[in-house]
Enzyme design. Structure first.
Site, mmCIF file in Angstrom:
data_model
loop_
_atom_site.group_PDB
_atom_site.id
_atom_site.type_symbol
_atom_site.label_atom_id
_atom_site.label_comp_id
_atom_site.label_asym_id
_atom_site.label_seq_id
_atom_site.Cartn_x
_atom_site.Cartn_y
_atom_site.Cartn_z
ATOM 1 N N GLU A 25 -13.081 6.261 -1.787
ATOM 2 C CA GLU A 25 -12.014 6.032 -1.974
ATOM 3 C C GLU A 25 -11.779 7.207 -2.855
ATOM 4 O OE1 GLU A 25 -8.338 5.932 -0.087
ATOM 5 O OE2 GLU A 25 -10.130 4.569 1.072
ATOM 6 N N ASP A 26 -10.913 8.186 -2.251
ATOM 7 C CA ASP A 26 -9.655 8.513 -3.453
ATOM 8 C C ASP A 26 -10.431 9.677 -3.715
ATOM 9 O OD1 ASP A 26 -7.605 8.792 -1.407
ATOM 10 O OD2 ASP A 26 -6.732 7.397 -3.620
ATOM 11 N N ASN A 45 0.251 12.568 2.154
ATOM 12 C CA ASN A 45 0.969 10.727 1.122
ATOM 13 C C ASN A 45 1.532 11.378 -0.764
ATOM 14 O OD1 ASN A 45 1.179 9.101 3.230
ATOM 15 N ND2 ASN A 45 -0.969 8.427 3.389
ATOM 16 N N TYR A 48 1.053 -1.697 0.251
ATOM 17 C CA TYR A 48 -0.254 -0.219 0.599
ATOM 18 C C TYR A 48 1.095 1.263 0.023
ATOM 19 C CZ TYR A 48 -4.223 2.709 0.241
ATOM 20 O OH TYR A 48 -5.421 2.977 0.287
ATOM 21 N N ARG A 97 -8.210 11.836 -6.676
ATOM 22 C CA ARG A 97 -7.868 12.273 -6.325
ATOM 23 C C ARG A 97 -6.420 11.347 -5.907
ATOM 24 N NH1 ARG A 97 -6.298 13.620 -1.178
ATOM 25 N NH2 ARG A 97 -7.178 11.279 -0.633
ATOM 26 N N ASP A 108 -13.659 6.713 3.851
ATOM 27 C CA ASP A 108 -12.218 6.667 4.216
ATOM 28 C C ASP A 108 -10.815 8.236 3.789
ATOM 29 O OD1 ASP A 108 -10.708 5.294 5.897
ATOM 30 O OD2 ASP A 108 -8.700 4.520 4.107
ATOM 31 N N ASP A 109 -11.541 8.338 3.401
ATOM 32 C CA ASP A 109 -10.100 10.189 3.337
ATOM 33 C C ASP A 109 -10.724 11.304 4.071
ATOM 34 O OD1 ASP A 109 -8.813 8.700 1.389
ATOM 35 O OD2 ASP A 109 -10.656 9.051 -0.273
ATOM 36 N N LYS A 150 -6.584 -1.561 -0.271
ATOM 37 C CA LYS A 150 -7.517 -0.941 0.767
ATOM 38 C C LYS A 150 -8.298 -2.582 1.563
ATOM 39 C CE LYS A 150 -7.441 2.818 1.911
ATOM 40 N NZ LYS A 150 -7.377 3.675 2.914
#
Length: 565
Positions: A248-249, A421, A106, A159, A271-272, A177
């Site tokens: 996610e993202d 990150n 990851y 993103r 989650d972000d 994930k």
């Protein structure tokens, strides 16, 4: 009532799992570990070398191959191939080397894997739902490999970490994930499904790449985009009404609107926004406890006011209110800075979720300005006694020596979290922060950093990684059979994580537990989440011991099962 175990091995294999087909099924394949009897019954005689390996022998061989792979990307490709071949061996290998391999499977390596997705593509995994297939999403979902799914991770690839729009290459994130849902949370790998919503890409490198595997078109926007996502959600709800859907993202303009639109319609979270917020809150609570202070006495500065930054601020604000502050008092503790400077109430460009954190213009009107004419990070640090500094800006080096020393000159134990990150986007390195504060800083980072030696002490640096939260949330949802995810459930996860901090009892210890304990930590965090779900009225009533047993039963263990003979 204790929920039943959902990963109980089947009493028989489907008839098509025979011979070469069985060897190509990553859930049931044992490779060279098939017994002599299994080789006879399932048509494997001659398809495998004659020696029957133990799992330990396979692990030794696999670890050797991992070490010999060239570079982090080569190691990532090897692990992905192993996952597609033999899931039990893959997860047992990761469990034995979790600190070494988590950054490879990851973050940060997955960022490079997303950029190179079309070049390193080997085998399909999950579902690609592209814009040209709108109107047929239910039929596409029907093509999923397994009917019963516990967790979906979905992205549109816009993103990806701190590297931006990767289009269909962003599929590496849902795959990665869900690997962690299984590795740490224990969600059965067969009951996970990565999905990419391919609505195009605005990345010119991807569009110009003849090998790019996604839809070669600029991104769909506006009502067309939201209609497409709505068709997807309706299809998921109809086909899998109990599944947990993790967003996610997604880019900032879409992330929170999608969360708010669907969070009360299906079992869903982002989650972000929520996972990042929960793990950051857990680390902050740990740091405040180590410093011997109260959360309500902190002054909190954020560099980065996107969906992740606002999410962290929201959870910190909720924790402050829980400690007795009013909403107005809690909001006054925050100073958020984006690319255009400090958020204040004279700015007309703020999003609705940013406005609660706008400082009154009258309070900051006479503050110094940067060379760009804005109130930037250096100006804020110069004007207030900041005790907590959190970076979610993806601006490498933004926490420079002057800023850090300026903060540390006013605070005995500055709490500094460069959370962006991948590593190349971090606002500062752990080594810099320890050196510039003479070892006084309490540090957690977004990417992994090695221990820092300073003045005779080794400082082990916590990676403020969502892996401490989302796998436990998934496990809690499966075990406790919740039908919604509430913010209070995520805050309960953060509080449980903070109670497990090694730094509470040992100088130089990390603010968060070591990754070797990740499964044990996940079980404790899952229990707190499940209990809060019951308290919130979004799960069946169950007591602590029943939920603890349900969590134990639902945490899949990577071990070969005996095939029926």
């Amino acid at each position: 009532m204790i929920p039943h175990r959902r990963d109980t091995p089947r009493p028989f294999l489907p008839g098509y799992l025979y011979g070469q087909t069985l060897l190509e099924n990553p859930i049931y394949n044992k490779g060279s570990a098939f017994t002599e009897a299994e080789r006879d019954v399932y048509g494997l005689r001659g398809l495998l070398p004659p020696h029957v390996d133990t799992l330990d022998e396979q692990l030794a061989r696999a670890y050797g191959a991992f070490r010999e792979a060239e570079g982090d990307l080569g190691k990532h490709i090897y692990l992905r191939q192993l996952q597609d071949t033999n899931e039990v061996l893959f997860y047992r290998l990761l469990l034995g080397h979790i600190e070494e391999m988590l950054p490879v499977v990851y973050t940060p390596t997955v960022g490079l894997a997303c950029q190179r997705f079309s070049q390193i593509y080997r085998r399909p995994r999950g579902l690609f739902i592209s814009w040209p297939n709108r109107g047929n999403i239910r039929r596409i979902l029907a093509n999923r490999p397994v009917g019963d799914i516990d967790v979906i991770v979905v992205s549109d690839g816009e993103r990806i970490l701190g590297i931006g729009d990767q289009g269909a290459g962003g599929m590496g994130i849902p795959i990665g994930k869900l690997s962690l849902y299984t590795l740490i949370g224990g969600i059965h790998p067969e009951r996970t499904l990565p999905i990419m919503l391919d609505v195009g890409t605005n990345n010119p490198e991807r569009l110009a790449d003849s090998l790019y595997l996604g839809w070669h078109h600029e991104r769909v926007t506006g009502d067309d985009y939201y209609d497409f996502v709505d068709e997807f959600v309706q299809a998921v709800t109809a086909a899998m009404p109990r599944v947990c859907l993790q967003w996610e993202d997604f880019a900032t303009p879409h992330a929170r609107p999608l969360l708010e639109r669907y969070r009360d319609r299906l079992l869903s979270f982002n989650d972000d926004i929520q996972g990042t917020a929960a793990v950051a809150l857990g680390a902050v609570l740990s740091a405040v406890n180590v410093a011997g202070e109260a959360l309500r006495d902190q002054r909190i500065v954020f560099l980065g006011a996107g969906s992740a930054g606002i999410g962290v601020a929201d959870y910190l604000r909720a924790a402050l209110v829980k400690q007795g502050l009013s909403e107005a008092e809690a909001r006054a503790r925050f100073y958020l800075i984006d690319k255009d400077g400090l958020l204040h109430d004279r700015r007309a460009d703020l999003l609705p979720e940013q406005r609660p954190y706008a400082q009154p213009w009258a309070a900051v009107a006479d503050w110094p300005r940067s060379a760009r004419g804005t109130i930037g990070l250096a100006e804020v640090i110069g004007q207030i006694r900041a005790t907590i500094l959190i970076g979610l800006s993806t601006v490498a080096g933004a926490f420079d020596e002057a800023v850090v020393r300026g903060m540390a000159g006013k605070v005995e134990r500055p709490i500094i979290f460069p959370l962006s990150n991948p590593t190349c986007r971090a606002e500062a390195t752990a080594e810099q922060l320890i050196a510039w504060t003479d070892g006084r800083a309490l540090v957690a980072t977004g990417s992994p950093f090695p221990a820092v030696a300073h003045a005779g002490c080794d400082y082990r640096i916590a990676q403020c990684n969502n892996v401490y939260i989302f796998p436990a949330v998934g496990l809690a949802l499966v075990a406790g059979r919740a039908w919604r995810v509430t913010d209070s459930m995520l805050i309960a996860a953060a509080e449980a994580l903070a109670r497990l901090s090694p730094a509470l009892s040992a100088p130089g210890a990390p603010l968060l537990p070591p990754l070797q304990r990740a499964r044990e930590v996940a079980a404790e965090v899952a229990l707190a989440v499940a209990l809060q779900a019951v308290a919130d009225g979004v799960a069946p009533v169950a007591d602590r011991e029943s939920l603890r047993e349900a969590i134990r039963l639902n945490q899949w263990q990577p071990a070969y099962c005996e095939l029926p003979l």
